[in-house]
Motif scaffolding. Structure first.
Motif, PDB file in Angstrom:
ATOM      1  N   GLN A 260      -2.445 -18.399  -1.062  1.00 13.80           N
ATOM      2  CA  GLN A 260      -3.684 -17.607  -1.199  1.00 13.80           C
ATOM      3  C   GLN A 260      -3.660 -16.400  -0.259  1.00 13.80           C
ATOM      4  OE1 GLN A 260      -6.276 -20.860  -0.490  1.00 13.80           O
ATOM      5  NE2 GLN A 260      -6.182 -21.524  -2.632  1.00 13.80           N
ATOM      6  N   ALA A 261      -3.246 -16.630   0.984  1.00 12.10           N
ATOM      7  CA  ALA A 261      -3.199 -15.534   1.958  1.00 12.10           C
ATOM      8  C   ALA A 261      -2.208 -14.461   1.502  1.00 12.10           C
ATOM      9  CB  ALA A 261      -2.808 -16.077   3.326  1.00 12.10           C
ATOM     10  N   ALA A 262      -1.086 -14.910   0.954  1.00 13.58           N
ATOM     11  CA  ALA A 262      -0.069 -13.960   0.487  1.00 13.58           C
ATOM     12  C   ALA A 262      -0.617 -13.113  -0.661  1.00 13.58           C
ATOM     13  CB  ALA A 262       1.178 -14.717   0.034  1.00 13.58           C
ATOM     14  N   ALA A 263      -1.289 -13.776  -1.609  1.00 16.80           N
ATOM     15  CA  ALA A 263      -1.855 -13.030  -2.747  1.00 16.80           C
ATOM     16  C   ALA A 263      -2.911 -12.039  -2.259  1.00 16.80           C
ATOM     17  CB  ALA A 263      -2.445 -14.007  -3.759  1.00 16.80           C
TER      18      ALA A 263
ATOM     19  N   ARG B 297       0.822  -1.220   0.000  1.00 15.71           N
ATOM     20  CA  ARG B 297       0.000   0.000   0.000  1.00 15.71           C
ATOM     21  C   ARG B 297       0.855   1.269   0.000  1.00 15.71           C
ATOM     22  NH1 ARG B 297      -2.480  -0.789   4.767  1.00 15.71           N
ATOM     23  NH2 ARG B 297      -0.811   0.394   5.756  1.00 15.71           N
ATOM     24  N   ASP B 298       1.918   1.275   0.802  1.00 10.58           N
ATOM     25  CA  ASP B 298       2.618   2.534   1.082  1.00 10.58           C
ATOM     26  C   ASP B 298       3.963   2.698   0.389  1.00 10.58           C
ATOM     27  OD1 ASP B 298       0.523   3.195   2.711  1.00 10.58           O
ATOM     28  OD2 ASP B 298       1.531   2.602   4.571  1.00 10.58           O
ATOM     29  N   VAL B 299       4.484   1.625  -0.196  1.00 13.03           N
ATOM     30  CA  VAL B 299       5.801   1.747  -0.851  1.00 13.03           C
ATOM     31  C   VAL B 299       5.679   1.224  -2.280  1.00 13.03           C
ATOM     32  CG1 VAL B 299       8.294   1.402  -0.567  1.00 13.03           C
ATOM     33  CG2 VAL B 299       6.790   1.200   1.432  1.00 13.03           C
ATOM     34  N   PRO B 300       5.101   2.022  -3.172  1.00 12.91           N
ATOM     35  CA  PRO B 300       4.856   1.532  -4.524  1.00 12.91           C
ATOM     36  C   PRO B 300       6.127   1.192  -5.302  1.00 12.91           C
ATOM     37  CG  PRO B 300       4.296   3.880  -4.306  1.00 12.91           C
ATOM     38  CD  PRO B 300       4.582   3.370  -2.938  1.00 12.91           C
ATOM     39  N   GLU B 301       7.245   1.746  -4.889  1.00 13.24           N
ATOM     40  CA  GLU B 301       8.517   1.440  -5.584  1.00 13.24           C
ATOM     41  C   GLU B 301       9.017   0.050  -5.234  1.00 13.24           C
ATOM     42  OE1 GLU B 301       7.763   3.645  -3.269  1.00 13.24           O
ATOM     43  OE2 GLU B 301       9.169   5.323  -3.282  1.00 13.24           O
ATOM     44  N   ALA B 302       8.528  -0.515  -4.135  1.00 14.00           N
ATOM     45  CA  ALA B 302       8.961  -1.853  -3.727  1.00 14.00           C
ATOM     46  C   ALA B 302       8.034  -2.897  -4.335  1.00 14.00           C
ATOM     47  CB  ALA B 302       8.941  -1.969  -2.205  1.00 14.00           C
ATOM     48  N   VAL B 303       8.547  -4.122  -4.453  1.00 14.72           N
ATOM     49  CA  VAL B 303       7.726  -5.254  -4.896  1.00 14.72           C
ATOM     50  C   VAL B 303       7.789  -6.276  -3.766  1.00 14.72           C
ATOM     51  CG1 VAL B 303       7.376  -7.002  -6.668  1.00 14.72           C
ATOM     52  CG2 VAL B 303       8.338  -4.765  -7.297  1.00 14.72           C
ATOM     53  N   ALA B 304       6.726  -6.302  -2.969  1.00 13.95           N
ATOM     54  CA  ALA B 304       6.720  -7.182  -1.799  1.00 13.95           C
ATOM     55  C   ALA B 304       6.271  -8.577  -2.206  1.00 13.95           C
ATOM     56  CB  ALA B 304       5.791  -6.624  -0.722  1.00 13.95           C
ATOM     57  N   GLY B 305       7.045  -9.568  -1.814  1.00 14.41           N
ATOM     58  CA  GLY B 305       6.681 -10.964  -2.020  1.00 14.41           C
ATOM     59  C   GLY B 305       6.611 -11.664  -0.676  1.00 14.41           C
ATOM     60  N   ALA B 306       6.049 -12.862  -0.691  1.00 12.66           N
ATOM     61  CA  ALA B 306       5.947 -13.635   0.543  1.00 12.66           C
ATOM     62  C   ALA B 306       6.942 -14.776   0.517  1.00 12.66           C
ATOM     63  CB  ALA B 306       4.538 -14.194   0.693  1.00 12.66           C
ATOM     64  N   GLY B 307       7.676 -14.934   1.601  1.00 14.45           N
ATOM     65  CA  GLY B 307       8.594 -16.063   1.735  1.00 14.45           C
ATOM     66  C   GLY B 307       8.025 -17.095   2.693  1.00 14.45           C
ATOM     67  N   THR B 308       8.694 -18.249   2.758  1.00 16.94           N
ATOM     68  CA  THR B 308       8.254 -19.338   3.643  1.00 16.94           C
ATOM     69  C   THR B 308       6.817 -19.760   3.321  1.00 16.94           C
ATOM     70  OG1 THR B 308       9.614 -18.194   5.319  1.00 16.94           O
ATOM     71  CG2 THR B 308       8.547 -20.216   5.992  1.00 16.94           C
ATOM     72  N   VAL B 309       6.469 -19.752   2.048  1.00 21.39           N
ATOM     73  CA  VAL B 309       5.145 -20.225   1.612  1.00 21.39           C
ATOM     74  C   VAL B 309       5.209 -21.758   1.580  1.00 21.39           C
ATOM     75  CG1 VAL B 309       3.572 -20.305  -0.372  1.00 21.39           C
ATOM     76  CG2 VAL B 309       4.607 -18.121   0.346  1.00 21.39           C
ATOM     77  N   ARG B 310       4.433 -22.398   2.431  1.00 17.12           N
ATOM     78  CA  ARG B 310       4.546 -23.861   2.582  1.00 17.12           C
ATOM     79  C   ARG B 310       3.284 -24.614   2.180  1.00 17.12           C
ATOM     80  NH1 ARG B 310       6.899 -24.908   8.469  1.00 17.12           N
ATOM     81  NH2 ARG B 310       4.853 -24.044   8.943  1.00 17.12           N
ATOM     82  N   SER B 311       2.226 -23.875   1.830  1.00 19.41           N
ATOM     83  CA  SER B 311       0.964 -24.550   1.484  1.00 19.41           C
ATOM     84  C   SER B 311       0.203 -23.686   0.489  1.00 19.41           C
ATOM     85  CB  SER B 311       0.103 -24.721   2.742  1.00 19.41           C
ATOM     86  OG  SER B 311      -0.279 -23.439   3.229  1.00 19.41           O
ATOM     87  N   ALA B 312      -0.832 -24.293  -0.107  1.00 16.62           N
ATOM     88  CA  ALA B 312      -1.695 -23.522  -1.003  1.00 16.62           C
ATOM     89  C   ALA B 312      -2.371 -22.392  -0.224  1.00 16.62           C
ATOM     90  CB  ALA B 312      -2.740 -24.454  -1.619  1.00 16.62           C
ATOM     91  N   GLY B 313      -2.726 -22.668   1.024  1.00 15.36           N
ATOM     92  CA  GLY B 313      -3.352 -21.641   1.859  1.00 15.36           C
ATOM     93  C   GLY B 313      -2.435 -20.455   2.085  1.00 15.36           C
ATOM     94  N   ASP B 314      -1.147 -20.738   2.327  1.00 15.50           N
ATOM     95  CA  ASP B 314      -0.172 -19.645   2.480  1.00 15.50           C
ATOM     96  C   ASP B 314      -0.126 -18.795   1.208  1.00 15.50           C
ATOM     97  OD1 ASP B 314       0.653 -20.471   4.995  1.00 15.50           O
ATOM     98  OD2 ASP B 314       2.518 -21.397   4.296  1.00 15.50           O
TER      99      ASP B 314
END
Ligand code: 3PG
Length: 221
Positions: free
Chosen positions: A88-91, A69-86
């Motif tokens: 979905q939550a990350a997206a 939301r606040d840092v449009p220059e950054a591209v935030a990704g999620a690490g330690t994604v271990r399941s389909a649920g993770d």
């Protein structure tokens, strides 16, 4: 076929583009949402904008949301994604890519369906082949030092000449250059850009210095 390398995610981003943006993807662990935005700004100021926020703390998703939301220059990704649920939550939180410590077909399928570029972790030849079967050719090599380091990646250049790696785990500014000198390495990952004490103290200038040093590393792949 390398579906995930050629098929863009929602934002048109591919796994390879995530890897090729900068020589280092910082592996970030945040315990306070208030740290997320200044940390992201500090990394961006140093030239690093692909940020892996690990889903290891209760506030991780809120941190991804805040950065998105606040840092449009950054591209935030999620690490330690271990399941389909993770995944979905990350997206849902606004993550633009996902990194997983290992590969499962469930995580691969979920990320494909979500249009979320995934860097799945592999440590053996069989895991590379499983990820390849899922359409993934841009992979995290994890844990890199413990799994054979530079020698392992050199050995994989023969059978997996079409695979690109992001070694992570035990990588630091001292040994990153050796990895980045390999033709099958596009970037490395590591937590050294965001030392816990610097984050706790709000020493953003130190983090910008570490990011700048990382962004200046040379790479061959
Ligand atoms: C991790 O998932 O924690 C990463 O591999 C980071 O490893 P590092 O702390 O050795 O950089």
């Amino acid at each position: 076929m390398a579906i995930a390398d050629t098929m863009p995610g929602d934002g048109g981003l591919t796994s390879l583009q995530v890897m090729r943006d900068a020589p280092v993807i910082p592996v970030i662990v945040l315990s306070q949402v208030a740290h997320a935005v200044p940390l992201a700004r500090a990394l961006v100021a140093g030239g690093i904008r692909m940020l892996e926020v690990t889903l290891r703390t209760p506030v991780a998703l809120a941190c991804i949301e805040a950065i998105a939301r606040d840092v449009p220059e950054a591209v935030a990704g999620a690490g330690t994604v271990r399941s389909a649920g993770d995944a979905q939550a990350a997206a849902m939180a606004g993550a633009k890519f996902a990194v997983s410590p290992g590969y499962t077909h469930a995580v691969g399928k979920a990320c494909r369906e979500l249009g979320l570029p995934l860097l799945p972790g592999v440590a053996t030849a069989s895991e590379v082949m499983a990820a390849q079967e899922g359409g993934y050719l841009a992979l995290k090599f994890f844990p890199a030092m413990q799994s054979g380091g530079v020698a392992m990646l050199k050995a994989w250049q023969g059978p997996f000449g079409d695979v690109t790696f992001c070694p992570t785990g035990g990588v630091s500014v001292a040994n990153a250059g050796e990895f980045l000198g390999l033709a099958n390495v596009a970037c490395v990952g590591g937590s050294w850009l965001t030392p816990a004490d610097a984050v706790a103290q709000g020493d953003w200038a130190r983090i910008t210095r570490l990011a700048r040093e990382a962004a200046a590393l040379m790479r061959a792949g």
